[in-house]
Design a protein around this motif. Structure first.
Motif, PDB file in Angstrom:
ATOM      1  N   GLY A 260      -1.508   7.356  -9.072  1.00  0.00           N
ATOM      2  CA  GLY A 260      -2.283   6.679 -10.101  1.00  0.00           C
ATOM      3  C   GLY A 260      -1.511   6.476 -11.388  1.00  0.00           C
ATOM      4  O   GLY A 260      -1.389   5.366 -11.914  1.00  0.00           O
ATOM      5  N   THR A 261      -0.933   7.542 -11.922  1.00  0.00           N
ATOM      6  CA  THR A 261      -0.190   7.457 -13.182  1.00  0.00           C
ATOM      7  C   THR A 261       1.066   6.616 -13.009  1.00  0.00           C
ATOM      8  O   THR A 261       1.390   5.769 -13.847  1.00  0.00           O
ATOM      9  CB  THR A 261       0.188   8.861 -13.683  1.00  0.00           C
ATOM     10  OG1 THR A 261      -1.000   9.639 -13.842  1.00  0.00           O
ATOM     11  CG2 THR A 261       0.944   8.780 -15.001  1.00  0.00           C
ATOM     12  N   GLY A 262       1.775   6.848 -11.917  1.00  0.00           N
ATOM     13  CA  GLY A 262       3.004   6.108 -11.668  1.00  0.00           C
ATOM     14  C   GLY A 262       2.770   4.619 -11.508  1.00  0.00           C
ATOM     15  O   GLY A 262       3.566   3.797 -11.969  1.00  0.00           O
ATOM     16  N   LEU A 263       1.664   4.267 -10.848  1.00  0.00           N
ATOM     17  CA  LEU A 263       1.341   2.855 -10.666  1.00  0.00           C
ATOM     18  C   LEU A 263       1.096   2.189 -12.015  1.00  0.00           C
ATOM     19  O   LEU A 263       1.562   1.063 -12.262  1.00  0.00           O
ATOM     20  CB  LEU A 263       0.118   2.690  -9.763  1.00  0.00           C
ATOM     21  CG  LEU A 263      -0.350   1.253  -9.520  1.00  0.00           C
ATOM     22  CD1 LEU A 263       0.742   0.441  -8.834  1.00  0.00           C
ATOM     23  CD2 LEU A 263      -1.631   1.236  -8.683  1.00  0.00           C
TER      24      LEU A 263
ATOM     25  N   GLY B 102       0.814  -1.210   0.000  1.00  0.00           N
ATOM     26  CA  GLY B 102       0.000   0.000   0.000  1.00  0.00           C
ATOM     27  C   GLY B 102       0.848   1.261   0.000  1.00  0.00           C
ATOM     28  O   GLY B 102       0.538   2.233  -0.703  1.00  0.00           O
ATOM     29  N   GLY B 103       1.944   1.237   0.759  1.00  0.00           N
ATOM     30  CA  GLY B 103       2.833   2.391   0.797  1.00  0.00           C
ATOM     31  C   GLY B 103       3.482   2.659  -0.544  1.00  0.00           C
ATOM     32  O   GLY B 103       3.588   3.813  -0.990  1.00  0.00           O
ATOM     33  N   MET B 104       3.917   1.592  -1.216  1.00  0.00           N
ATOM     34  CA  MET B 104       4.537   1.757  -2.526  1.00  0.00           C
ATOM     35  C   MET B 104       3.522   2.246  -3.549  1.00  0.00           C
ATOM     36  O   MET B 104       3.831   3.100  -4.392  1.00  0.00           O
ATOM     37  CB  MET B 104       5.152   0.429  -2.976  1.00  0.00           C
ATOM     38  CG  MET B 104       6.305  -0.038  -2.112  1.00  0.00           C
ATOM     39  SD  MET B 104       7.025  -1.596  -2.692  1.00  0.00           S
ATOM     40  CE  MET B 104       7.938  -1.024  -4.134  1.00  0.00           C
ATOM     41  N   THR B 105       2.309   1.722  -3.476  1.00  0.00           N
ATOM     42  CA  THR B 105       1.256   2.136  -4.411  1.00  0.00           C
ATOM     43  C   THR B 105       0.916   3.606  -4.230  1.00  0.00           C
ATOM     44  O   THR B 105       0.770   4.356  -5.209  1.00  0.00           O
ATOM     45  CB  THR B 105      -0.001   1.274  -4.204  1.00  0.00           C
ATOM     46  OG1 THR B 105       0.327  -0.101  -4.417  1.00  0.00           O
ATOM     47  CG2 THR B 105      -1.101   1.682  -5.164  1.00  0.00           C
ATOM     48  N   ALA B 106       0.825   4.047  -2.972  1.00  0.00           N
ATOM     49  CA  ALA B 106       0.527   5.453  -2.702  1.00  0.00           C
ATOM     50  C   ALA B 106       1.654   6.356  -3.187  1.00  0.00           C
ATOM     51  O   ALA B 106       1.413   7.464  -3.703  1.00  0.00           O
ATOM     52  CB  ALA B 106       0.305   5.651  -1.205  1.00  0.00           C
ATOM     53  N   GLN B 107       2.878   5.879  -3.059  1.00  0.00           N
ATOM     54  CA  GLN B 107       4.026   6.662  -3.503  1.00  0.00           C
ATOM     55  C   GLN B 107       4.050   6.803  -5.026  1.00  0.00           C
ATOM     56  O   GLN B 107       4.392   7.869  -5.558  1.00  0.00           O
ATOM     57  CB  GLN B 107       5.312   6.006  -3.024  1.00  0.00           C
ATOM     58  CG  GLN B 107       6.567   6.820  -3.287  1.00  0.00           C
ATOM     59  CD  GLN B 107       7.804   6.169  -2.694  1.00  0.00           C
ATOM     60  OE1 GLN B 107       7.829   4.973  -2.427  1.00  0.00           O
ATOM     61  NE2 GLN B 107       8.844   6.971  -2.492  1.00  0.00           N
ATOM     62  N   TYR B 108       3.686   5.739  -5.731  1.00  0.00           N
ATOM     63  CA  TYR B 108       3.650   5.804  -7.191  1.00  0.00           C
ATOM     64  C   TYR B 108       2.578   6.778  -7.684  1.00  0.00           C
ATOM     65  O   TYR B 108       2.760   7.465  -8.692  1.00  0.00           O
ATOM     66  CB  TYR B 108       3.362   4.420  -7.785  1.00  0.00           C
ATOM     67  CG  TYR B 108       4.477   3.428  -7.650  1.00  0.00           C
ATOM     68  CD1 TYR B 108       5.805   3.794  -7.808  1.00  0.00           C
ATOM     69  CD2 TYR B 108       4.194   2.081  -7.391  1.00  0.00           C
ATOM     70  CE1 TYR B 108       6.832   2.860  -7.683  1.00  0.00           C
ATOM     71  CE2 TYR B 108       5.207   1.141  -7.267  1.00  0.00           C
ATOM     72  CZ  TYR B 108       6.520   1.534  -7.418  1.00  0.00           C
ATOM     73  OH  TYR B 108       7.523   0.613  -7.300  1.00  0.00           O
TER      74      TYR B 108
END
Length: 237
Positions: A225-228, A217-223
């Motif tokens: 929407g576009t980054g993910l 979840g932390g990595m997803t939030a850091q990315y």
């Protein structure tokens, strides 16, 4: 599967059969500690996909032995430990599924095998789906480790996904395995508990559901929407 990996797995199966009764000595004597060591340094020159294949067999045959730790060597980090448990769990879940299918095809109730009942077929289909998911997630993590030269921190996303998916699958797999076996699955004389007990231990080992969900979840939030989306499509190429 390559010919080299197939031969490696055949060797592992034979060695683990002996190790199941006498412990780690046959595994050490067979040189599995050299699996990831380059050929130039006198090792086998295997990759992380080879390790995944070997540990799948270890999970099915010798879930009580620290095979992964012995092969990786040294102090095992949490991400690498998580990968080891994913690989072992893939083999143990497959073995428990095979035992369950065999049981329902031989055990009779109301004049026909349990496997002929639709409700039993439905839960085994769920079981098979969970087993496939763990195998795919583990293989993807192994491939990512190969691309990153074994740098677990560089592929933390893949390892987090694999461990979290495996943890969730373990709950379904162990529950269904014991459900279709009935009381016999809990007896000391029957081997199912050897697999399911290890699986339940591995679920919390090197990070439980909450830990890896937090990492992911932390990595997803850091990315963002576009980054993910960029990260997901990059990994799919």
């Amino acid at each position: 599967m390559s010919e080299q990996r197939s031969l490696l797995c055949d060797t592992a199966e034979a060695v683990f059969a002996e190790a199941a009764t006498v412990g780690m000595a046959p595994i050490e004597a067979a040189g599995f500690g050299q699996l990831l060591v380059p050929e130039a340094d006198g090792g086998f020159g295997g990759d992380w996909g080879d390790l995944f294949a070997v540990l799948r067999r270890a999970g099915a045959q010798v879930p009580h032995l620290p095979v992964g730790e012995a092969i990786v060597g040294g102090e095992v980090s949490r991400p690498i430990g998580a990968f080891i448990r994913v690989a072992q769990a893939a083999g143990a879940i497959d073995a428990a599924l095979a035992m369950s299918i065999d049981h329902v095809n031989t055990r009779q109730q109301f004049g026909k095998p349990l496997g002929k009942f639709q409700a039993v077929q439905q839960v085994l289909a769920i079981f098979a789906t969970e087993a496939a998911a763990v195998n795919v997630a583990g293989a993807a993590a192994a491939a990512a480790l190969d691309r990153a030269g074994g740098d677990a921190e560089a592929v933390l996303f893949e390892i987090a996904c694999a461990k979290l998916r495996t943890n969730r699958a373990i709950g379904q797999a162990t529950s269904i395995a014991h459900q279709v076996h009935g009381a016999i699955g809990f007896t000391q004389e029957y081997d199912l508990h050897r697999l399911t007990g290890a699986l339940l231990d591995w679920r919390s080992d090197h990070g439980n559901d909450a830990y890896w969900a937090g990492v992911l979840g932390g990595m997803t939030a850091q990315y963002g929407g576009t980054g993910l989306w960029v990260e997901m499509t990059r990994r799919a190429d």
